[in-house]
Scaffold this motif. Sequence first.
Motif, short mmCIF file in Angstrom:
data_model
loop_
_atom_site.label_atom_id
_atom_site.label_comp_id
_atom_site.label_asym_id
_atom_site.label_seq_id
_atom_site.Cartn_x
_atom_site.Cartn_y
_atom_site.Cartn_z
N GLU A 15 0.83 -1.20 0.00
CA GLU A 15 0.00 0.00 0.00
C GLU A 15 0.87 1.26 0.00
O GLU A 15 1.87 1.33 0.69
CB GLU A 15 -0.87 0.06 1.26
CG GLU A 15 -2.14 -0.71 1.19
CD GLU A 15 -2.96 -0.55 2.46
OE1 GLU A 15 -4.13 -0.96 2.40
OE2 GLU A 15 -2.47 -0.06 3.49
N ASP A 16 0.43 2.22 -0.75
CA ASP A 16 1.11 3.52 -0.78
C ASP A 16 0.38 4.43 0.21
O ASP A 16 -0.52 5.19 -0.16
CB ASP A 16 1.07 4.08 -2.20
CG ASP A 16 1.89 5.35 -2.35
OD1 ASP A 16 2.45 5.84 -1.35
OD2 ASP A 16 1.95 5.85 -3.48
N ILE A 18 -0.31 7.45 2.34
CA ILE A 18 0.03 8.86 2.37
C ILE A 18 0.08 9.35 3.82
O ILE A 18 0.96 10.10 4.20
CB ILE A 18 -0.99 9.69 1.57
CG1 ILE A 18 -0.93 9.30 0.09
CG2 ILE A 18 -0.75 11.19 1.75
CD1 ILE A 18 -1.99 9.96 -0.76
N ILE A 27 -4.64 6.11 1.48
CA ILE A 27 -3.70 5.50 0.55
C ILE A 27 -3.91 6.03 -0.86
O ILE A 27 -5.02 6.36 -1.26
CB ILE A 27 -3.79 3.96 0.55
CG1 ILE A 27 -5.15 3.47 0.06
CG2 ILE A 27 -3.50 3.40 1.93
CD1 ILE A 27 -5.24 1.97 -0.14
N ALA A 30 -2.89 2.61 -6.76
CA ALA A 30 -2.17 2.44 -8.03
C ALA A 30 -3.18 2.04 -9.09
O ALA A 30 -3.63 0.90 -9.15
CB ALA A 30 -1.08 1.38 -7.88
N THR A 38 -7.55 8.10 -4.62
CA THR A 38 -7.16 7.98 -3.21
C THR A 38 -8.28 7.29 -2.44
O THR A 38 -9.46 7.52 -2.72
CB THR A 38 -6.89 9.39 -2.63
OG1 THR A 38 -5.90 10.04 -3.45
CG2 THR A 38 -6.39 9.32 -1.20
N ARG A 140 0.81 14.31 -2.90
CA ARG A 140 1.09 13.51 -1.70
C ARG A 140 1.59 14.39 -0.57
O ARG A 140 1.13 14.29 0.56
CB ARG A 140 2.14 12.44 -1.98
CG ARG A 140 1.72 11.27 -2.82
CD ARG A 140 2.92 10.34 -3.04
NE ARG A 140 3.53 9.97 -1.78
CZ ARG A 140 3.11 9.00 -0.99
NH1 ARG A 140 2.10 8.26 -1.35
NH2 ARG A 140 3.70 8.74 0.15
#
Length: 151
Positions: A15-16, A18, A27, A30, A38, A140
């Motif tokens: 997971e990205d 933030i 997050i 993608a 988001t 971000r």
Amino acid sequence: MSQNDCPLCRRDAAEDVIWHNDRVRIILVAHDLHPGYTRVIWADHVAEMTQLQASARNEIMNAVWLVEAMQRKVLRPHKVNLAEFGNMVPHVHWHVIPRWEADPLFPEAIWASAPGRAPQAIQAWHEEKSRIDALLPVYREALHGALAAIR
């Protein structure tokens, strides 16, 4: 679905994230066709917004609105879509999806089938997407800073 089976209860290492605190995690999803997509996820395994206390509902919605505001300020989409389903994963989470008139599915929902596009429209989207992709680090950082400032 139990907490053990819920993909939103288990934090995926890929997971990205933030920003997060003990109650909310935000997050960057993608998604090749939808840059800036988001997700705002409530930490506890709760299926419906009305199952949350009023203060918790306010907290998650304030996060959703802040995400939308940062998308509008930094990414400058034509429209922002907000969605809270939970049909597949009964866990409160919001999708905040910036949309551009040139995106391959506009004006349809991102889950719809793509309408046919002329080569010029496809090229216009690639150019727009390159511009948006270059802004994602700025988005971000701006979102992280705004969230950290209010928590």
